[in-house]
Design an enzyme around this catalytic site. Sequence first.
Site, PDB file in Angstrom:
ATOM      1  N   CYS A  27       0.842  -1.206   0.000  1.00  0.00           N
ATOM      2  CA  CYS A  27       0.000   0.000   0.000  1.00  0.00           C
ATOM      3  C   CYS A  27       0.871   1.247   0.000  1.00  0.00           C
ATOM      4  O   CYS A  27       1.846   1.329   0.754  1.00  0.00           O
ATOM      5  CB  CYS A  27      -0.875  -0.030   1.265  1.00  0.00           C
ATOM      6  SG  CYS A  27      -1.848   1.468   1.526  1.00  0.00           S
ATOM      7  N   ASP A  28       0.513   2.190  -0.857  1.00  0.00           N
ATOM      8  CA  ASP A  28       1.125   3.523  -0.787  1.00  0.00           C
ATOM      9  C   ASP A  28       0.139   4.393  -0.021  1.00  0.00           C
ATOM     10  O   ASP A  28      -0.915   4.758  -0.537  1.00  0.00           O
ATOM     11  CB  ASP A  28       1.356   4.072  -2.196  1.00  0.00           C
ATOM     12  CG  ASP A  28       1.886   5.494  -2.164  1.00  0.00           C
ATOM     13  OD1 ASP A  28       2.045   6.068  -1.065  1.00  0.00           O
ATOM     14  OD2 ASP A  28       2.140   6.044  -3.257  1.00  0.00           O
ATOM     15  N   VAL A  29       0.484   4.713   1.218  1.00  0.00           N
ATOM     16  CA  VAL A  29      -0.482   5.407   2.079  1.00  0.00           C
ATOM     17  C   VAL A  29      -0.813   6.820   1.590  1.00  0.00           C
ATOM     18  O   VAL A  29      -1.787   7.423   2.045  1.00  0.00           O
ATOM     19  CB  VAL A  29      -0.007   5.469   3.556  1.00  0.00           C
ATOM     20  CG1 VAL A  29      -0.035   4.098   4.203  1.00  0.00           C
ATOM     21  CG2 VAL A  29       1.370   6.127   3.685  1.00  0.00           C
TER      22      VAL A  29
ATOM     23  N   SER B   8       7.012  13.865  15.984  1.00  0.00           N
ATOM     24  CA  SER B   8       8.475  13.837  16.127  1.00  0.00           C
ATOM     25  C   SER B   8       8.913  14.948  17.067  1.00  0.00           C
ATOM     26  O   SER B   8       8.354  16.055  17.049  1.00  0.00           O
ATOM     27  CB  SER B   8       9.124  14.050  14.756  1.00  0.00           C
ATOM     28  OG  SER B   8      10.484  14.394  14.906  1.00  0.00           O
TER      29      SER B   8
ATOM     30  N   PRO C 226       8.918  10.653  19.075  1.00  0.00           N
ATOM     31  CA  PRO C 226      10.230  10.093  19.439  1.00  0.00           C
ATOM     32  C   PRO C 226      11.366  11.090  19.215  1.00  0.00           C
ATOM     33  O   PRO C 226      11.226  12.056  18.474  1.00  0.00           O
ATOM     34  CB  PRO C 226      10.407   8.916  18.471  1.00  0.00           C
ATOM     35  CG  PRO C 226       9.193   8.859  17.611  1.00  0.00           C
ATOM     36  CD  PRO C 226       8.481  10.164  17.752  1.00  0.00           C
TER      37      PRO C 226
ATOM     38  N   ASN D  98       1.979   5.252  11.065  1.00  0.00           N
ATOM     39  CA  ASN D  98       3.417   5.275  11.352  1.00  0.00           C
ATOM     40  C   ASN D  98       4.276   5.552  10.116  1.00  0.00           C
ATOM     41  O   ASN D  98       5.367   6.108  10.250  1.00  0.00           O
ATOM     42  CB  ASN D  98       3.807   3.924  11.990  1.00  0.00           C
ATOM     43  CG  ASN D  98       5.297   3.716  12.008  1.00  0.00           C
ATOM     44  OD1 ASN D  98       5.989   4.251  12.878  1.00  0.00           O
ATOM     45  ND2 ASN D  98       5.825   2.967  11.050  1.00  0.00           N
TER      46      ASN D  98
ATOM     47  N   TYR E 259       9.368  18.421   6.857  1.00  0.00           N
ATOM     48  CA  TYR E 259       9.137  17.334   7.820  1.00  0.00           C
ATOM     49  C   TYR E 259       8.509  17.873   9.115  1.00  0.00           C
ATOM     50  O   TYR E 259       7.509  17.334   9.609  1.00  0.00           O
ATOM     51  CB  TYR E 259      10.477  16.641   8.117  1.00  0.00           C
ATOM     52  CG  TYR E 259      10.361  15.498   9.097  1.00  0.00           C
ATOM     53  CD1 TYR E 259       9.751  14.300   8.740  1.00  0.00           C
ATOM     54  CD2 TYR E 259      10.859  15.619  10.402  1.00  0.00           C
ATOM     55  CE1 TYR E 259       9.645  13.249   9.640  1.00  0.00           C
ATOM     56  CE2 TYR E 259      10.766  14.569  11.301  1.00  0.00           C
ATOM     57  CZ  TYR E 259      10.150  13.387  10.918  1.00  0.00           C
ATOM     58  OH  TYR E 259      10.037  12.347  11.807  1.00  0.00           O
TER      59      TYR E 259
ATOM     60  N   TYR F 233      11.697  11.176   5.978  1.00  0.00           N
ATOM     61  CA  TYR F 233      12.369  12.351   6.568  1.00  0.00           C
ATOM     62  C   TYR F 233      13.626  12.743   5.785  1.00  0.00           C
ATOM     63  O   TYR F 233      14.735  12.693   6.322  1.00  0.00           O
ATOM     64  CB  TYR F 233      12.694  12.104   8.050  1.00  0.00           C
ATOM     65  CG  TYR F 233      12.984  10.664   8.422  1.00  0.00           C
ATOM     66  CD1 TYR F 233      14.217  10.070   8.135  1.00  0.00           C
ATOM     67  CD2 TYR F 233      12.015   9.883   9.060  1.00  0.00           C
ATOM     68  CE1 TYR F 233      14.479   8.755   8.484  1.00  0.00           C
ATOM     69  CE2 TYR F 233      12.271   8.557   9.406  1.00  0.00           C
ATOM     70  CZ  TYR F 233      13.505   8.005   9.115  1.00  0.00           C
ATOM     71  OH  TYR F 233      13.771   6.704   9.463  1.00  0.00           O
TER      72      TYR F 233
ATOM     73  N   LEU G  64      15.569  11.045  17.890  1.00  0.00           N
ATOM     74  CA  LEU G  64      16.229  10.310  16.804  1.00  0.00           C
ATOM     75  C   LEU G  64      16.369   8.838  17.226  1.00  0.00           C
ATOM     76  O   LEU G  64      16.964   8.544  18.259  1.00  0.00           O
ATOM     77  CB  LEU G  64      17.609  10.913  16.529  1.00  0.00           C
ATOM     78  CG  LEU G  64      18.414  10.272  15.392  1.00  0.00           C
ATOM     79  CD1 LEU G  64      17.733  10.484  14.040  1.00  0.00           C
ATOM     80  CD2 LEU G  64      19.831  10.831  15.347  1.00  0.00           C
TER      81      LEU G  64
END
Length: 255
Positions: free
Chosen positions: A61-63, A141, A184, A89, A154, A93, A186
Amino acid sequence: MGKGHLDKIAVVTGAAGGIGQAFAKRLAQDGAHVVIADLNPATETVKLVEAAGRRAIACKCDVASPDSVAALAKDVELTFGRCDILINNAGIYPLKPFDEMTFADWRHVMSINLDAAFLTVSAFIPGMKQRGWGRIVNMSSSTVSTVVTHYAHYIASKGGVVGFTRALASEFGAYGITVNAISPSLTRSPGTLSRAPRFGRNSMDEEFAALAARQAIPRPEIPEDLVGAMSFLTSDDAAFMTGQTLYVDGGMVRV
Ligand code: NAD
Protein backbone atom coordinates in the site's frame (compact mmCIF):
# COMPACT_ATOMS: atom_id res chain seq x y z
CA MET A 1 -1.73 -9.90 26.96
CA GLY A 2 -2.51 -6.21 26.77
CA LYS A 3 -5.57 -4.70 28.39
CA GLY A 4 -8.34 -4.87 25.81
CA HIS A 5 -6.15 -5.91 22.87
CA LEU A 6 -7.29 -9.53 22.64
CA ASP A 7 -8.60 -10.28 19.11
CA LYS A 8 -8.65 -6.59 18.17
CA ILE A 9 -7.68 -5.83 14.56
CA ALA A 10 -4.79 -3.40 14.22
CA VAL A 11 -3.67 -1.70 11.02
CA VAL A 12 -0.08 -0.45 11.20
CA THR A 13 1.27 1.58 8.29
CA GLY A 14 4.96 1.44 7.46
CA ALA A 15 5.38 -1.76 9.46
CA ALA A 16 7.67 -3.67 7.08
CA GLY A 17 10.56 -2.50 9.26
CA GLY A 18 11.71 0.00 11.87
CA ILE A 19 9.38 1.46 14.48
CA GLY A 20 6.27 0.14 12.69
CA GLN A 21 7.60 -3.41 12.83
CA ALA A 22 8.25 -3.10 16.58
CA PHE A 23 4.67 -1.80 16.98
CA ALA A 24 3.24 -4.72 14.98
CA LYS A 25 5.18 -7.22 17.08
CA ARG A 26 4.04 -5.65 20.36
CA LEU A 27 0.40 -5.45 19.27
CA ALA A 28 0.54 -9.17 18.42
CA GLN A 29 2.11 -9.95 21.81
CA ASP A 30 -0.72 -7.92 23.36
CA GLY A 31 -3.25 -10.15 21.56
CA ALA A 32 -4.20 -8.23 18.41
CA HIS A 33 -4.22 -9.46 14.81
CA VAL A 34 -2.21 -7.17 12.57
CA VAL A 35 -2.51 -5.72 9.07
CA ILE A 36 0.78 -4.37 7.77
CA ALA A 37 0.39 -1.64 5.17
CA ASP A 38 3.68 -0.83 3.48
CA LEU A 39 5.24 -0.17 0.10
CA ASN A 40 7.88 -2.79 0.93
CA PRO A 41 7.35 -6.54 1.39
CA ALA A 42 6.61 -7.30 5.04
CA THR A 43 7.44 -11.01 5.26
CA GLU A 44 9.61 -10.51 8.32
CA THR A 45 6.90 -8.61 10.22
CA VAL A 46 4.28 -11.21 9.28
CA LYS A 47 6.55 -13.89 10.78
CA LEU A 48 6.98 -11.89 13.99
CA VAL A 49 3.21 -11.49 14.39
CA GLU A 50 2.59 -15.16 13.66
CA ALA A 51 5.32 -16.17 16.11
CA ALA A 52 3.25 -14.39 18.75
CA GLY A 53 0.30 -16.61 17.79
CA ARG A 54 -1.72 -13.94 16.00
CA ARG A 55 -2.87 -13.55 12.40
CA ALA A 56 -1.14 -11.13 10.05
CA ILE A 57 -1.63 -9.93 6.51
CA ALA A 58 0.75 -7.76 4.52
CA CYS A 59 -0.91 -5.30 2.14
CA LYS A 60 1.22 -3.56 -0.41
CA CYS A 61 0.00 0.00 0.00
CA ASP A 62 1.12 3.52 -0.79
CA VAL A 63 -0.48 5.41 2.08
CA ALA A 64 -0.29 8.67 0.13
CA SER A 65 -2.53 7.29 -2.64
CA PRO A 66 -6.32 7.45 -2.22
CA ASP A 67 -6.78 4.41 -4.50
CA SER A 68 -4.18 2.38 -2.63
CA VAL A 69 -5.71 3.19 0.78
CA ALA A 70 -9.17 2.31 -0.59
CA ALA A 71 -7.74 -1.08 -1.69
CA LEU A 72 -6.20 -1.53 1.77
CA ALA A 73 -9.57 -0.83 3.43
CA LYS A 74 -11.18 -3.44 1.15
CA ASP A 75 -8.51 -6.04 2.06
CA VAL A 76 -8.99 -5.34 5.77
CA GLU A 77 -12.76 -5.63 5.41
CA LEU A 78 -12.54 -8.91 3.46
CA THR A 79 -9.99 -10.53 5.78
CA PHE A 80 -10.94 -9.28 9.23
CA GLY A 81 -14.21 -7.36 8.79
CA ARG A 82 -12.99 -4.31 10.72
CA CYS A 83 -10.14 -2.13 12.01
CA ASP A 84 -10.14 -1.35 15.75
CA ILE A 85 -6.66 0.11 16.11
CA LEU A 86 -4.99 2.34 13.53
CA ILE A 87 -1.33 3.29 13.82
CA ASN A 88 -0.29 5.97 11.33
CA ASN A 89 3.42 5.27 11.35
CA ALA A 90 4.62 5.36 7.72
CA GLY A 91 6.75 8.43 7.20
CA ILE A 92 9.77 9.85 5.41
CA TYR A 93 12.37 12.35 6.57
CA PRO A 94 14.60 13.54 3.70
CA LEU A 95 17.07 16.25 4.77
CA LYS A 96 16.90 19.40 2.61
CA PRO A 97 17.93 22.98 3.36
CA PHE A 98 14.94 25.29 2.87
CA ASP A 99 16.86 27.24 0.18
CA GLU A 100 16.99 24.11 -1.97
CA MET A 101 13.52 22.83 -1.17
CA THR A 102 11.08 22.71 -4.09
CA PHE A 103 7.32 22.65 -3.82
CA ALA A 104 7.48 19.07 -5.11
CA ASP A 105 9.79 18.14 -2.17
CA TRP A 106 7.35 19.81 0.23
CA ARG A 107 4.30 18.07 -1.24
CA HIS A 108 6.01 14.67 -1.27
CA VAL A 109 6.71 14.82 2.46
CA MET A 110 3.28 16.24 3.26
CA SER A 111 1.53 13.57 1.21
CA ILE A 112 3.15 10.66 3.07
CA ASN A 113 3.45 12.16 6.55
CA LEU A 114 0.15 14.07 6.79
CA ASP A 115 -2.24 13.52 3.85
CA ALA A 116 -1.95 9.76 4.37
CA ALA A 117 -3.36 10.05 7.89
CA PHE A 118 -6.39 11.83 6.43
CA LEU A 119 -6.88 8.93 4.01
CA THR A 120 -6.49 6.10 6.54
CA VAL A 121 -8.61 7.79 9.20
CA SER A 122 -11.33 8.50 6.61
CA ALA A 123 -11.26 4.82 5.64
CA PHE A 124 -11.44 3.32 9.12
CA ILE A 125 -13.22 5.79 11.39
CA PRO A 126 -16.78 5.05 10.18
CA GLY A 127 -16.49 1.45 11.45
CA MET A 128 -14.94 2.56 14.75
CA LYS A 129 -17.81 5.02 15.24
CA GLN A 130 -20.36 2.35 14.48
CA ARG A 131 -18.85 -0.08 17.01
CA GLY A 132 -18.23 2.63 19.64
CA TRP A 133 -14.58 1.72 20.16
CA GLY A 134 -11.41 2.82 18.41
CA ARG A 135 -7.77 3.71 19.02
CA ILE A 136 -5.72 5.88 16.69
CA VAL A 137 -2.04 6.62 17.28
CA ASN A 138 -0.19 8.99 14.96
CA MET A 139 3.58 9.40 14.79
CA SER A 140 4.86 12.91 15.32
CA SER A 141 8.47 13.84 16.13
CA SER A 142 10.46 15.69 18.76
CA THR A 143 11.92 17.77 15.92
CA VAL A 144 8.69 19.81 16.20
CA SER A 145 9.83 21.02 19.63
CA THR A 146 13.63 21.28 19.31
CA VAL A 147 16.19 23.23 17.25
CA VAL A 148 16.60 21.21 14.05
CA THR A 149 17.54 22.49 10.58
CA HIS A 150 16.85 21.25 7.03
CA TYR A 151 13.52 19.74 7.98
CA ALA A 152 11.00 22.53 7.20
CA HIS A 153 8.70 20.14 5.30
CA TYR A 154 9.14 17.33 7.82
CA ILE A 155 8.60 19.49 10.91
CA ALA A 156 5.58 21.18 9.30
CA SER A 157 4.10 17.75 8.52
CA LYS A 158 4.71 16.45 12.06
CA GLY A 159 3.27 19.64 13.57
CA GLY A 160 0.28 18.99 11.32
CA VAL A 161 0.04 15.50 12.78
CA VAL A 162 -0.25 17.00 16.28
CA GLY A 163 -3.02 19.38 15.13
CA PHE A 164 -4.86 16.61 13.28
CA THR A 165 -4.61 14.39 16.38
CA ARG A 166 -6.20 17.09 18.56
CA ALA A 167 -8.93 17.83 16.03
CA LEU A 168 -9.89 14.16 15.67
CA ALA A 169 -9.87 13.69 19.43
CA SER A 170 -12.46 16.47 19.78
CA GLU A 171 -14.58 15.13 16.98
CA PHE A 172 -14.71 11.46 18.01
CA GLY A 173 -14.32 11.42 21.79
CA ALA A 174 -18.02 10.82 22.26
CA TYR A 175 -17.82 7.59 20.23
CA GLY A 176 -15.31 5.73 22.41
CA ILE A 177 -12.50 6.60 20.02
CA THR A 178 -9.24 8.07 21.32
CA VAL A 179 -6.64 9.74 19.14
CA ASN A 180 -3.14 10.41 20.42
CA ALA A 181 0.35 11.00 19.05
CA ILE A 182 3.81 9.75 19.98
CA SER A 183 6.87 11.90 19.54
CA PRO A 184 10.23 10.09 19.44
CA SER A 185 13.76 11.46 19.47
CA LEU A 186 16.23 10.31 16.80
CA THR A 187 15.66 6.55 16.79
CA ARG A 188 17.79 3.80 15.30
CA SER A 189 15.77 2.35 12.42
CA PRO A 190 16.46 1.27 8.82
CA GLY A 191 15.47 4.78 7.71
CA THR A 192 17.79 6.72 10.01
CA LEU A 193 20.63 4.18 9.80
CA SER A 194 20.68 4.43 6.01
CA ARG A 195 20.53 8.19 5.67
CA ALA A 196 23.56 10.44 5.20
CA PRO A 197 24.70 12.14 8.42
CA ARG A 198 24.04 15.83 8.85
CA PHE A 199 26.65 18.33 7.71
CA GLY A 200 29.50 18.39 10.22
CA ARG A 201 28.94 14.79 11.36
CA ASN A 202 31.17 12.01 10.04
CA SER A 203 28.73 9.16 10.58
CA MET A 204 25.24 8.41 11.78
CA ASP A 205 26.74 6.91 14.93
CA GLU A 206 28.25 10.32 15.67
CA GLU A 207 24.85 11.94 15.05
CA PHE A 208 23.09 9.43 17.32
CA ALA A 209 25.65 10.13 20.06
CA ALA A 210 25.18 13.91 19.72
CA LEU A 211 21.40 13.58 20.03
CA ALA A 212 21.69 11.19 22.95
CA ALA A 213 23.79 13.76 24.78
CA ARG A 214 20.82 16.17 24.62
CA GLN A 215 18.49 13.64 26.26
CA ALA A 216 18.11 13.06 30.02
CA ILE A 217 18.63 9.37 29.24
CA PRO A 218 21.88 9.64 27.30
CA ARG A 219 21.73 6.69 24.92
CA PRO A 220 20.34 6.43 21.37
CA GLU A 221 16.65 5.59 21.19
CA ILE A 222 15.62 2.26 19.65
CA PRO A 223 12.17 1.21 18.30
CA GLU A 224 11.54 -0.97 21.39
CA ASP A 225 11.64 2.19 23.53
CA LEU A 226 8.39 3.29 21.86
CA VAL A 227 6.26 0.17 22.10
CA GLY A 228 5.17 0.56 25.72
CA ALA A 229 3.61 3.98 25.07
CA MET A 230 1.87 2.67 21.95
CA SER A 231 0.57 -0.37 23.83
CA PHE A 232 -0.81 1.84 26.61
CA LEU A 233 -2.43 4.34 24.22
CA THR A 234 -4.20 1.51 22.36
CA SER A 235 -5.39 -0.21 25.54
CA ASP A 236 -8.58 0.10 27.58
CA ASP A 237 -6.48 1.70 30.33
CA ALA A 238 -6.05 4.80 28.14
CA ALA A 239 -9.80 5.15 27.46
CA PHE A 240 -9.95 8.64 29.06
CA MET A 241 -6.82 10.00 27.44
CA THR A 242 -7.13 11.68 24.05
CA GLY A 243 -5.70 14.51 21.97
CA GLN A 244 -2.31 14.14 23.65
CA THR A 245 1.20 13.93 22.29
CA LEU A 246 3.48 11.70 24.36
CA TYR A 247 7.15 12.59 24.09
CA VAL A 248 8.94 9.26 24.31
CA ASP A 249 12.35 10.73 23.69
CA GLY A 250 14.60 10.03 26.66
CA GLY A 251 13.48 13.23 28.35
CA MET A 252 14.67 15.68 25.70
CA VAL A 253 11.44 17.66 25.29
CA ARG A 254 9.41 18.68 28.36
CA VAL A 255 5.89 19.99 27.99
P1 NAD B 1 11.76 3.75 8.42
O1 NAD B 1 12.19 4.54 7.23
O2 NAD B 1 12.78 2.91 9.10
O3 NAD B 1 10.50 2.86 8.06
C1 NAD B 1 9.39 3.49 7.46
C2 NAD B 1 8.52 2.45 6.80
O4 NAD B 1 7.48 3.19 6.13
C3 NAD B 1 9.25 1.63 5.74
O5 NAD B 1 8.94 0.27 5.88
C4 NAD B 1 8.73 2.20 4.42
O6 NAD B 1 8.68 1.26 3.35
C5 NAD B 1 7.33 2.67 4.83
N1 NAD B 1 6.81 3.71 3.93
C6 NAD B 1 7.43 4.83 3.49
N2 NAD B 1 6.64 5.50 2.64
C7 NAD B 1 5.49 4.78 2.53
C8 NAD B 1 4.29 4.95 1.79
N3 NAD B 1 4.13 6.00 0.96
N4 NAD B 1 3.32 4.03 1.93
C9 NAD B 1 3.49 2.96 2.75
N5 NAD B 1 4.60 2.75 3.46
C10 NAD B 1 5.59 3.64 3.35
O7 NAD B 1 11.12 4.82 9.43
P2 NAD B 1 11.14 4.85 11.03
O8 NAD B 1 12.41 5.52 11.44
O9 NAD B 1 10.78 3.54 11.57
O10 NAD B 1 9.99 5.92 11.31
C11 NAD B 1 8.63 5.56 11.51
C12 NAD B 1 7.84 6.80 11.86
O11 NAD B 1 8.38 7.41 13.02
C13 NAD B 1 7.84 7.89 10.77
O12 NAD B 1 6.58 8.50 10.72
C14 NAD B 1 8.88 8.86 11.28
O13 NAD B 1 8.70 10.16 10.79
C15 NAD B 1 8.65 8.78 12.77
N6 NAD B 1 9.82 9.20 13.53
C16 NAD B 1 11.00 8.53 13.38
C17 NAD B 1 12.12 8.98 14.08
C18 NAD B 1 13.44 8.30 13.91
O14 NAD B 1 14.45 8.91 14.33
N7 NAD B 1 13.52 7.09 13.38
C19 NAD B 1 12.03 10.09 14.93
C20 NAD B 1 10.80 10.75 15.06
C21 NAD B 1 9.71 10.29 14.35
